[in-house]
Motif scaffolding. Structure first.
Motif, mmCIF file in Angstrom:
data_model
loop_
_atom_site.group_PDB
_atom_site.id
_atom_site.type_symbol
_atom_site.label_atom_id
_atom_site.label_comp_id
_atom_site.label_asym_id
_atom_site.label_seq_id
_atom_site.Cartn_x
_atom_site.Cartn_y
_atom_site.Cartn_z
ATOM 1 N N ARG A 86 0.959 1.174 3.748
ATOM 2 C CA ARG A 86 -0.037 2.119 3.048
ATOM 3 C C ARG A 86 0.972 4.093 2.796
ATOM 4 O O ARG A 86 1.473 4.150 3.433
ATOM 5 C CB ARG A 86 -1.085 3.310 4.051
ATOM 6 C CG ARG A 86 -1.208 1.826 4.611
ATOM 7 C CD ARG A 86 -2.643 2.350 5.495
ATOM 8 N NE ARG A 86 -3.753 1.233 6.237
ATOM 9 C CZ ARG A 86 -4.275 1.174 7.365
ATOM 10 N NH1 ARG A 86 -4.607 2.213 8.084
ATOM 11 N NH2 ARG A 86 -4.891 -0.379 7.985
ATOM 12 N N ASN A 87 -0.024 4.663 1.670
ATOM 13 C CA ASN A 87 0.627 5.953 1.217
ATOM 14 C C ASN A 87 -0.223 6.955 2.067
ATOM 15 O O ASN A 87 -1.579 7.669 1.849
ATOM 16 C CB ASN A 87 0.238 6.157 -0.111
ATOM 17 C CG ASN A 87 1.159 7.100 -1.196
ATOM 18 O OD1 ASN A 87 0.988 8.076 -0.408
ATOM 19 N ND2 ASN A 87 2.899 6.975 -1.217
ATOM 20 N N GLN A 88 0.665 8.251 3.457
ATOM 21 C CA GLN A 88 -0.712 8.964 3.098
ATOM 22 C C GLN A 88 0.681 10.288 3.012
ATOM 23 O O GLN A 88 1.586 10.478 2.826
ATOM 24 C CB GLN A 88 0.057 8.717 4.453
ATOM 25 C CG GLN A 88 -0.472 7.358 5.728
ATOM 26 C CD GLN A 88 -0.320 8.092 6.655
ATOM 27 O OE1 GLN A 88 0.483 7.918 7.500
ATOM 28 N NE2 GLN A 88 -1.466 6.968 7.914
ATOM 29 N N THR A 106 4.252 12.744 0.363
ATOM 30 C CA THR A 106 3.274 11.845 0.195
ATOM 31 C C THR A 106 4.842 10.773 1.346
ATOM 32 O O THR A 106 6.080 10.569 0.973
ATOM 33 C CB THR A 106 3.161 11.118 -0.594
ATOM 34 O OG1 THR A 106 4.517 10.862 -0.942
ATOM 35 C CG2 THR A 106 2.199 11.832 -1.108
#
Length: 132
Positions: A86-88, A106
């Motif tokens: 997941r890219n947060q 990110t």
């Protein structure tokens, strides 16, 4: 055949002890964090030497089950972790020479779906200098 797939698998060593809530503080939305190191590299043919690269991966272990499972995991344990990448991130403000600037940051994080302890390999490669 699945239309989409988001699965990663890592095999490496814990960099530090697992960060998990104590058993009396685990709730449905609790999570634990693992920091896993993996090593890869390339062979430099010109110099006839191996150039290793170590990457550290932040693993989020969501839910009470994973919190209980990883709570006693310690630095140096050998693990295999499967999860979803997941890219947060989002905007944040940084100050350079007294001026505020909005930047986007990110971070890639893995959300664990499976964790397995593995036996340590019998032979490990040591890249240090040896007198023997």
């Amino acid at each position: 055949m699945q239309l989409f797939e988001n699965t990663v698998k890592f095999r490496g060593f814990l960099v530090k002890d697992a960060e998990a809530p104590s058993s009396d503080h685990i709730q449905e939305n609790s999570f634990a964090v693992l920091l896993l190191a993996t090593v890869s590299g390339v062979w430099d043919l010109g110099n006839n030497e191996w150039n290793p690269r170590t990457d550290w991966h932040r693993i989020i272990c969501p839910g009470p089950f994973f919190c209980g499972l990883v709570r006693r995991m310690r630095r140096g344990e050998y693990l295999e972790v499967e999860g979803e990448l997941r890219n947060q991130g989002g905007p944040r403000t940084v100050v350079v020479s007294g001026e505020s600037h909005r930047v986007s940051k990110t971070t890639d994080t893995v959300y664990a779906t499976r964790i397995q302890r593995l036996d340590r390999p019998d032979a490990l490669v040591d890249f240090g200098d040896s007198d023997t």
